[in-house]
Motif scaffolding. Structure first.
Motif, PDB file in Angstrom:
ATOM      1  N   GLU A  78      -8.713  -8.538 -11.580  1.00 36.19           N
ATOM      2  CA  GLU A  78      -9.062  -7.830 -10.354  1.00 36.19           C
ATOM      3  C   GLU A  78      -8.633  -8.630  -9.123  1.00 36.19           C
ATOM      4  OE1 GLU A  78     -12.961  -5.707  -8.259  1.00 36.19           O
ATOM      5  OE2 GLU A  78     -13.180  -6.919 -10.080  1.00 36.19           O
ATOM      6  N   ILE A  79      -8.850  -9.945  -9.155  1.00 39.96           N
ATOM      7  CA  ILE A  79      -8.404 -10.790  -8.038  1.00 39.96           C
ATOM      8  C   ILE A  79      -6.886 -10.738  -7.915  1.00 39.96           C
ATOM      9  CG2 ILE A  79      -8.266 -13.165  -7.216  1.00 39.96           C
ATOM     10  CD1 ILE A  79     -10.989 -13.646  -8.522  1.00 39.96           C
ATOM     11  N   CYS A  80      -6.196 -10.807  -9.049  1.00 43.09           N
ATOM     12  CA  CYS A  80      -4.733 -10.744  -9.018  1.00 43.09           C
ATOM     13  C   CYS A  80      -4.247  -9.399  -8.490  1.00 43.09           C
ATOM     14  CB  CYS A  80      -4.174 -10.994 -10.418  1.00 43.09           C
ATOM     15  SG  CYS A  80      -4.407 -12.679 -11.025  1.00 43.09           S
ATOM     16  N   ALA A  81      -4.949  -8.324  -8.824  1.00 43.22           N
ATOM     17  CA  ALA A  81      -4.563  -7.004  -8.317  1.00 43.22           C
ATOM     18  C   ALA A  81      -4.722  -6.939  -6.803  1.00 43.22           C
ATOM     19  CB  ALA A  81      -5.401  -5.920  -8.993  1.00 43.22           C
ATOM     20  N   VAL A  82      -5.786  -7.534  -6.281  1.00 48.75           N
ATOM     21  CA  VAL A  82      -5.979  -7.564  -4.827  1.00 48.75           C
ATOM     22  C   VAL A  82      -4.871  -8.367  -4.165  1.00 48.75           C
ATOM     23  CG1 VAL A  82      -7.499  -8.362  -2.982  1.00 48.75           C
ATOM     24  CG2 VAL A  82      -8.466  -7.237  -4.988  1.00 48.75           C
ATOM     25  N   VAL A  83      -4.551  -9.529  -4.733  1.00 49.80           N
ATOM     26  CA  VAL A  83      -3.477 -10.356  -4.170  1.00 49.80           C
ATOM     27  C   VAL A  83      -2.138  -9.630  -4.270  1.00 49.80           C
ATOM     28  CG1 VAL A  83      -2.270 -12.558  -4.383  1.00 49.80           C
ATOM     29  CG2 VAL A  83      -4.736 -12.461  -4.732  1.00 49.80           C
ATOM     30  N   LEU A  84      -1.930  -8.917  -5.347  1.00 52.66           N
ATOM     31  CA  LEU A  84      -0.693  -8.157  -5.508  1.00 52.66           C
ATOM     32  C   LEU A  84      -0.579  -7.062  -4.462  1.00 52.66           C
ATOM     33  CD1 LEU A  84       1.835  -7.761  -7.167  1.00 52.66           C
ATOM     34  CD2 LEU A  84       0.536  -6.377  -8.784  1.00 52.66           C
ATOM     35  N   ARG A  85      -1.695  -6.443  -4.124  1.00 48.08           N
ATOM     36  CA  ARG A  85      -1.679  -5.436  -3.064  1.00 48.08           C
ATOM     37  C   ARG A  85      -1.331  -6.075  -1.717  1.00 48.08           C
ATOM     38  NH1 ARG A  85      -6.606  -3.590  -3.567  1.00 48.08           N
ATOM     39  NH2 ARG A  85      -7.548  -4.588  -1.764  1.00 48.08           N
ATOM     40  N   VAL A  86      -1.878  -7.258  -1.468  1.00 49.40           N
ATOM     41  CA  VAL A  86      -1.542  -7.964  -0.232  1.00 49.40           C
ATOM     42  C   VAL A  86      -0.072  -8.348  -0.211  1.00 49.40           C
ATOM     43  CG1 VAL A  86      -2.050 -10.001   1.171  1.00 49.40           C
ATOM     44  CG2 VAL A  86      -3.898  -8.809   0.000  1.00 49.40           C
TER      45      VAL A  86
ATOM     46  N   ALA B 133       5.541   3.022  -0.697  1.00 50.09           N
ATOM     47  CA  ALA B 133       5.227   3.642  -1.980  1.00 50.09           C
ATOM     48  C   ALA B 133       4.763   2.588  -2.986  1.00 50.09           C
ATOM     49  CB  ALA B 133       6.447   4.386  -2.518  1.00 50.09           C
ATOM     50  N   ARG B 134       5.404   1.427  -2.955  1.00 50.80           N
ATOM     51  CA  ARG B 134       4.953   0.331  -3.818  1.00 50.80           C
ATOM     52  C   ARG B 134       3.550  -0.131  -3.411  1.00 50.80           C
ATOM     53  NH1 ARG B 134       7.722   1.129  -8.180  1.00 50.80           N
ATOM     54  NH2 ARG B 134       9.981   0.884  -7.925  1.00 50.80           N
ATOM     55  N   LEU B 135       3.278  -0.109  -2.128  1.00 48.08           N
ATOM     56  CA  LEU B 135       1.952  -0.487  -1.658  1.00 48.08           C
ATOM     57  C   LEU B 135       0.901   0.495  -2.163  1.00 48.08           C
ATOM     58  CD1 LEU B 135       0.077  -2.231   0.070  1.00 48.08           C
ATOM     59  CD2 LEU B 135       0.749  -0.856   2.063  1.00 48.08           C
ATOM     60  N   HIS B 136       1.207   1.782  -2.134  1.00 46.61           N
ATOM     61  CA  HIS B 136       0.273   2.784  -2.669  1.00 46.61           C
ATOM     62  C   HIS B 136       0.094   2.599  -4.176  1.00 46.61           C
ATOM     63  CE1 HIS B 136      -0.288   4.865   1.052  1.00 46.61           C
ATOM     64  NE2 HIS B 136       0.992   5.188   1.181  1.00 46.61           N
ATOM     65  N   GLU B 137       1.179   2.222  -4.845  1.00 49.81           N
ATOM     66  CA  GLU B 137       1.071   1.962  -6.283  1.00 49.81           C
ATOM     67  C   GLU B 137       0.130   0.798  -6.559  1.00 49.81           C
ATOM     68  OE1 GLU B 137       4.043   0.832 -10.039  1.00 49.81           O
ATOM     69  OE2 GLU B 137       4.872   1.484  -8.104  1.00 49.81           O
ATOM     70  N   ALA B 138       0.213  -0.225  -5.723  1.00 49.47           N
ATOM     71  CA  ALA B 138      -0.697  -1.362  -5.875  1.00 49.47           C
ATOM     72  C   ALA B 138      -2.132  -0.963  -5.567  1.00 49.47           C
ATOM     73  CB  ALA B 138      -0.255  -2.507  -4.965  1.00 49.47           C
ATOM     74  N   ARG B 139      -2.315  -0.083  -4.590  1.00 52.47           N
ATOM     75  CA  ARG B 139      -3.676   0.367  -4.268  1.00 52.47           C
ATOM     76  C   ARG B 139      -4.282   1.183  -5.395  1.00 52.47           C
ATOM     77  NH1 ARG B 139      -2.229   2.192   1.935  1.00 52.47           N
ATOM     78  NH2 ARG B 139      -2.550   0.145   2.921  1.00 52.47           N
ATOM     79  N   ARG B 140      -3.441   1.896  -6.142  1.00 49.13           N
ATOM     80  CA  ARG B 140      -3.966   2.688  -7.255  1.00 49.13           C
ATOM     81  C   ARG B 140      -4.530   1.812  -8.370  1.00 49.13           C
ATOM     82  NH1 ARG B 140       0.472   6.182  -6.091  1.00 49.13           N
ATOM     83  NH2 ARG B 140       1.768   5.111  -7.654  1.00 49.13           N
ATOM     84  N   LEU B 141      -4.166   0.539  -8.347  1.00 54.84           N
ATOM     85  CA  LEU B 141      -4.732  -0.374  -9.340  1.00 54.84           C
ATOM     86  C   LEU B 141      -6.248  -0.482  -9.196  1.00 54.84           C
ATOM     87  CD1 LEU B 141      -2.098  -3.272  -9.292  1.00 54.84           C
ATOM     88  CD2 LEU B 141      -2.443  -1.566 -11.095  1.00 54.84           C
ATOM     89  N   ASP B 142      -6.770  -0.236  -7.998  1.00 52.31           N
ATOM     90  CA  ASP B 142      -8.226  -0.268  -7.810  1.00 52.31           C
ATOM     91  C   ASP B 142      -8.908   0.779  -8.678  1.00 52.31           C
ATOM     92  OD1 ASP B 142      -7.920  -2.297  -5.998  1.00 52.31           O
ATOM     93  OD2 ASP B 142      -7.980  -0.983  -4.237  1.00 52.31           O
TER      94      ASP B 142
END
Length: 401
Positions: free
Chosen positions: A249-257, A199-208
């Protein structure tokens, strides 16, 4: 009485908001264009003029200039198509279809972009009347009136600058990233089912999706700064916000990873906490400093006053320094834990690498480097667009020396 005072005060405070200003400007431009068209046109109800003015008076001066030109081109192209067909055939079902098809093709050929349907609409409206020639030129006149009124409104009444909404969108995005980091830190010491980690991973994906919305707001802000007489340092504002969004945006991608890494780790910890208590505390401290760094970075790039910018930069530098100290402590504890659990060393290393990337991207030196690169790129682009002007400037500078 107090409620009335609050309502009046709210309306007064909202009078300078870009949305309110734009609504008033569009309405005024439409009314003025209609009055002028009544005076100059032979049509009893020249609604094409206010319609054109309403569409031409866009949110920024830059888009108004480009939109006005394209819209006038689309109407003129449609009128010419209608005049050509009226001289050859009448209005039948097959001639109507042929007019629409020809108009759409012509619209793409003259490159009116989003106004391609307007070419067909103009052709149909003109073709459907009895006196084609008179109606055609009246429609062209009304369109020109609306376009000119819209352009004059943006020249003499400068449109609002949309930097504040873009700044708010960037700050909101950073706030969601901060909250996610805090939530991740709070869950490290407890048992985390795979479903919760996912669920946290989906939350990070919603940042896109959030980034896409911020990008749209930023493009609007960039257009509002172009050719705007009320802005003296529009280029610098645009580049600061754009490079700042690129960093987030780069930080959001890294956060998703990072969330992906914690999800994979949760799959190996089905019967206990993700980390021991002492290790979870170190990582929670690291995530907390990273969260504060993201928040202060957003405050830094959206600061409009030098004093607040300096304060935000000082806080950002402080949080990054504290985060690096916490990172070293967490790295030492993770190495010790990896010896006891050899199968998890890859996940531990990935977690540290992701933290390093976020801290590196948020660094003040990295931000300055990226800003200088964008300024150089913009200068090269301008020189490439105006080679003669650049050559004259270089010759003049060489003569002065």
């Amino acid at each position: 009485m107090s409620e009335v005072i609050v309502t009046v005060r709210t309306l007064v405070n909202r009078r300078r908001e870009p949305v309110v200003v734009q609504a008033v400007r569009s309405t005024a431009a439409a009314v003025v264009s209609y009055v002028v068209a009544l005076w100059l046109s032979n049509e009893p109800a020249p609604l094409t003029a206010p319609l054109t003015a309403l569409l031409v008076v866009q949110v920024t001066l830059y888009t108004t200039l480009t939109t006005g030109i394209r819209r006038v081109n689309s109407v003129v192209a449609g009128v010419l198509v209608a005049i050509g067909f009226s001289a050859l055939v009448g209005l039948t079902w097959w001639s109507l279809g042929l007019v629409i098809l020809t108009s759409l093709v012509v619209g793409h050929l003259v490159r009116v972009d989003e106004f391609v349907p307007e070419v067909a609409i103009s052709a149909m409206l003109v073709l459907g009347v009895t006196q084609v020639a008179a109606t055609a030129w009246d429609r062209v006149l009304e369109t020109l009136i609306g376009a000119v009124v819209g352009l004059l409104f943006n020249v003499f009444l400068a449109p609002p600058v949309w930097v504040a909404p873009a700044s708010e969108a960037i700050t909101s995005l950073a706030g969601r990233m901060r909250d996610l980091l805090f939530h991740l830190g709070d869950e490290l010491e407890e048992h985390t089912p795979v479903e919760k980690a996912a669920a946290r991973l989906h939350e990070a994906r919603r940042l896109d999706n959030d980034i896409a919305g911020v990008d749209a707001a930023l493009r609007q802000a960039e257009d509002s700064l172009r050719l705007n007489p009320r802005v003296k340092e529009g280029l610098l504002f645009r580049l600061v916000l754009r490079t700042g969004l690129d960093t987030l945006e780069i930080c959001a991608v890294v956060l998703r990873v990072c969330c992906r890494t914690l999800t994979d780790l949760a799959k190996t910890r089905t019967d206990g906490a993700l980390f021991p208590e002492h290790l979870a505390e170190a990582l929670r401290e690291l995530f907390a400093h990273m969260a504060s760094a993201v928040e202060n970075f957003a405050l830094l790039i959206t600061a409009q006053i030098s004093a607040s910018a300096e304060e935000a930069e000082a806080r950002l530098t402080q949080e990054l320094a504290a985060a690096r100290v916490s990172r070293e402590r967490a790295a030492r504890l993770l190495r010790e834990e990896a010896r006891a659990r050899p199968g998890t060393w890859q996940l531990y290393g990935a977690l540290l690498a992701e933290a390093d990337r976020v801290l590196d991207e948020l660094g003040v030196e990295k931000r300055s480097e990226r800003l200088v690169e964008e300024l150089d790129r913009h200068s090269r682009t301008q020189r490439a667009r105006r080679p003669r002007l650049s050559r004259l400037w270089r010759d003049r500078s060489a003569a002065d020396r």
